[in-house]
Design a protein around this motif. Structure first.
Motif, PDB file in Angstrom:
ATOM      1  N   THR A  53       0.800  -1.223   0.000  1.00  0.00           N
ATOM      2  CA  THR A  53       0.000   0.000   0.000  1.00  0.00           C
ATOM      3  C   THR A  53       0.836   1.278   0.000  1.00  0.00           C
ATOM      4  OG1 THR A  53      -0.146  -0.140   2.411  1.00  0.00           O
ATOM      5  CG2 THR A  53      -1.972  -1.096   1.122  1.00  0.00           C
ATOM      6  N   VAL A  54       2.148   1.192   0.220  1.00  0.00           N
ATOM      7  CA  VAL A  54       2.971   2.407   0.250  1.00  0.00           C
ATOM      8  C   VAL A  54       3.138   2.959  -1.163  1.00  0.00           C
ATOM      9  CG1 VAL A  54       4.222   1.635   2.318  1.00  0.00           C
ATOM     10  CG2 VAL A  54       5.246   1.321   0.057  1.00  0.00           C
ATOM     11  N   ILE A  55       3.385   4.252  -1.234  1.00  0.00           N
ATOM     12  CA  ILE A  55       3.682   4.913  -2.501  1.00  0.00           C
ATOM     13  C   ILE A  55       5.120   5.403  -2.416  1.00  0.00           C
ATOM     14  CG2 ILE A  55       3.110   6.838  -4.030  1.00  0.00           C
ATOM     15  CD1 ILE A  55       0.241   6.695  -2.858  1.00  0.00           C
ATOM     16  N   ILE A  56       5.916   5.046  -3.418  1.00  0.00           N
ATOM     17  CA  ILE A  56       7.346   5.372  -3.418  1.00  0.00           C
ATOM     18  C   ILE A  56       7.656   6.280  -4.604  1.00  0.00           C
ATOM     19  CG2 ILE A  56       9.689   4.424  -3.482  1.00  0.00           C
ATOM     20  CD1 ILE A  56       8.453   1.745  -2.482  1.00  0.00           C
ATOM     21  N   VAL A  79       2.715   6.583   3.413  1.00  0.00           N
ATOM     22  CA  VAL A  79       1.958   5.480   4.002  1.00  0.00           C
ATOM     23  C   VAL A  79       0.602   5.986   4.485  1.00  0.00           C
ATOM     24  CG1 VAL A  79       4.069   4.282   4.706  1.00  0.00           C
ATOM     25  CG2 VAL A  79       2.925   5.777   6.324  1.00  0.00           C
ATOM     26  N   LYS A  80      -0.376   5.100   4.451  1.00  0.00           N
ATOM     27  CA  LYS A  80      -1.715   5.462   4.920  1.00  0.00           C
ATOM     28  C   LYS A  80      -1.737   5.545   6.447  1.00  0.00           C
ATOM     29  CE  LYS A  80      -6.543   4.208   4.372  1.00  0.00           C
ATOM     30  NZ  LYS A  80      -7.502   3.265   3.807  1.00  0.00           N
ATOM     31  N   ASP A  81      -1.089   4.593   7.082  1.00  0.00           N
ATOM     32  CA  ASP A  81      -0.984   4.578   8.541  1.00  0.00           C
ATOM     33  C   ASP A  81       0.264   3.785   8.923  1.00  0.00           C
ATOM     34  OD1 ASP A  81      -3.872   2.422   8.484  1.00  0.00           O
ATOM     35  OD2 ASP A  81      -1.803   1.889   8.133  1.00  0.00           O
ATOM     36  N   ASN A  82       0.492   3.562  10.187  1.00  0.00           N
ATOM     37  CA  ASN A  82       1.620   2.759  10.667  1.00  0.00           C
ATOM     38  C   ASN A  82       2.985   3.336  10.301  1.00  0.00           C
ATOM     39  OD1 ASN A  82      -0.192   0.847  11.731  1.00  0.00           O
ATOM     40  ND2 ASN A  82      -0.315  -0.184   9.751  1.00  0.00           N
ATOM     41  N   GLU A  89       6.047  13.583  14.995  1.00  0.00           N
ATOM     42  CA  GLU A  89       4.775  12.865  15.028  1.00  0.00           C
ATOM     43  C   GLU A  89       4.291  12.459  13.632  1.00  0.00           C
ATOM     44  OE1 GLU A  89       0.316  14.209  16.154  1.00  0.00           O
ATOM     45  OE2 GLU A  89       1.843  14.674  17.673  1.00  0.00           O
ATOM     46  N   LYS A  90       4.639  13.278  12.625  1.00  0.00           N
ATOM     47  CA  LYS A  90       4.109  13.045  11.280  1.00  0.00           C
ATOM     48  C   LYS A  90       5.163  12.742  10.222  1.00  0.00           C
ATOM     49  CE  LYS A  90       0.062  15.924  11.980  1.00  0.00           C
ATOM     50  NZ  LYS A  90      -0.720  17.048  11.472  1.00  0.00           N
ATOM     51  N   ARG A 148       6.477   9.573   5.215  1.00  0.00           N
ATOM     52  CA  ARG A 148       5.394  10.520   5.475  1.00  0.00           C
ATOM     53  C   ARG A 148       4.038   9.844   5.360  1.00  0.00           C
ATOM     54  NH1 ARG A 148       7.387  15.186   2.759  1.00  0.00           N
ATOM     55  NH2 ARG A 148       9.490  15.614   3.505  1.00  0.00           N
ATOM     56  N   TYR A 149       3.040  10.515   5.897  1.00  0.00           N
ATOM     57  CA  TYR A 149       1.667  10.076   5.688  1.00  0.00           C
ATOM     58  C   TYR A 149       1.213  10.473   4.282  1.00  0.00           C
ATOM     59  CZ  TYR A 149       1.259   8.785  10.572  1.00  0.00           C
ATOM     60  OH  TYR A 149       1.440   8.184  11.792  1.00  0.00           O
ATOM     61  N   LEU A 150       0.302   9.711   3.754  1.00  0.00           N
ATOM     62  CA  LEU A 150      -0.247   9.924   2.419  1.00  0.00           C
ATOM     63  C   LEU A 150      -0.689  11.374   2.247  1.00  0.00           C
ATOM     64  CD1 LEU A 150      -0.909   8.214  -0.097  1.00  0.00           C
ATOM     65  CD2 LEU A 150      -3.178   7.849   0.856  1.00  0.00           C
ATOM     66  N   GLY A 151      -0.245  12.003   1.160  1.00  0.00           N
ATOM     67  CA  GLY A 151      -0.629  13.374   0.857  1.00  0.00           C
ATOM     68  C   GLY A 151       0.369  14.426   1.316  1.00  0.00           C
TER      69      GLY A 151
END
Length: 177
Positions: free
Chosen positions: A46-49, A72-75, A95-96, A119-122
């Motif tokens: 699910t990760v975007i690279i 990543v979406k989460d985790n 944190e992010k 990073r988180y998605l977006g």
């Protein structure tokens, strides 16, 4: 006997790993692709690279360090642990956002050096900047000129080098969006 990287002061690290700019090298995209395959083997599907940073901008001088953005979406922290268990060194954590690297040794840079931005998605402004400069070669050349101007002034101070480029990067990231 050399000190371990974790025992060095920031000044010692900046002296061991100065800012070095080189002409664009087509092998940078190959280094990214090779590392991307390794990441896909160990990370969730699910990760975007993405390849980001100046080595992802056609034709301009850059630090020969491949910047990789992993969204990543989460985790976020679980992904960081996976990376650390597979040869990546955590450099910074908030944190992010988490920054990791590979290719730094007690004797200086390895042949291939990577910075990984977790990073988180977006959270991906660097993609907008990369794409804008690749679509606007004249602006990319302006960026190169700025970097070359700042190089020797901040050769041993990465934070100041990054800060000195901030307005340029912000301007063209905003335009790209």
């Amino acid at each position: 006997m050399n000190k371990k990287l974790s025992e060095m002061t920031l000044e010692e690290l900046w002296n061991l790993f100065p800012i070095i700019l080189t002409e664009h090298n087509d092998c940078w995209s190959e280094y990214f692709e090779k590392e991307c395959l390794k990441l896909k083997d160990i990370l969730p599907k699910t990760v975007i690279i993405n390849h980001i940073g100046s080595t992802a901008i056609k034709g301009i001088w850059a630090k020969p360090i491949i910047d990789i953005l992993v969204e990543v979406k989460d985790n976020l922290f679980e992904i960081s642990e996976i990376l650390q268990n597979n040869g990546w060194t955590k450099m910074n954590e908030t944190e992010k956002r988490i920054s990791l690297n590979k290719g730094y040794t007690e004797n200086g840079f390895a042949d291939e050096v990577f910075h990984l931005h977790l990073r988180y998605l977006g959270d991906n402004d660097e993609i907008y900047f990369r794409d804008y400069l690749n679509s606007h070669p004249k602006i990319a050349k302006e960026y190169e000129i700025l970097k070359l101007k700042l190089w020797k002034k901040f050769e041993h101070n990465r934070d100041a080098y990054t800060e000195a480029k901030k307005d340029f990067v912000s301007k063209y990231t905003s335009l790209a969006k």
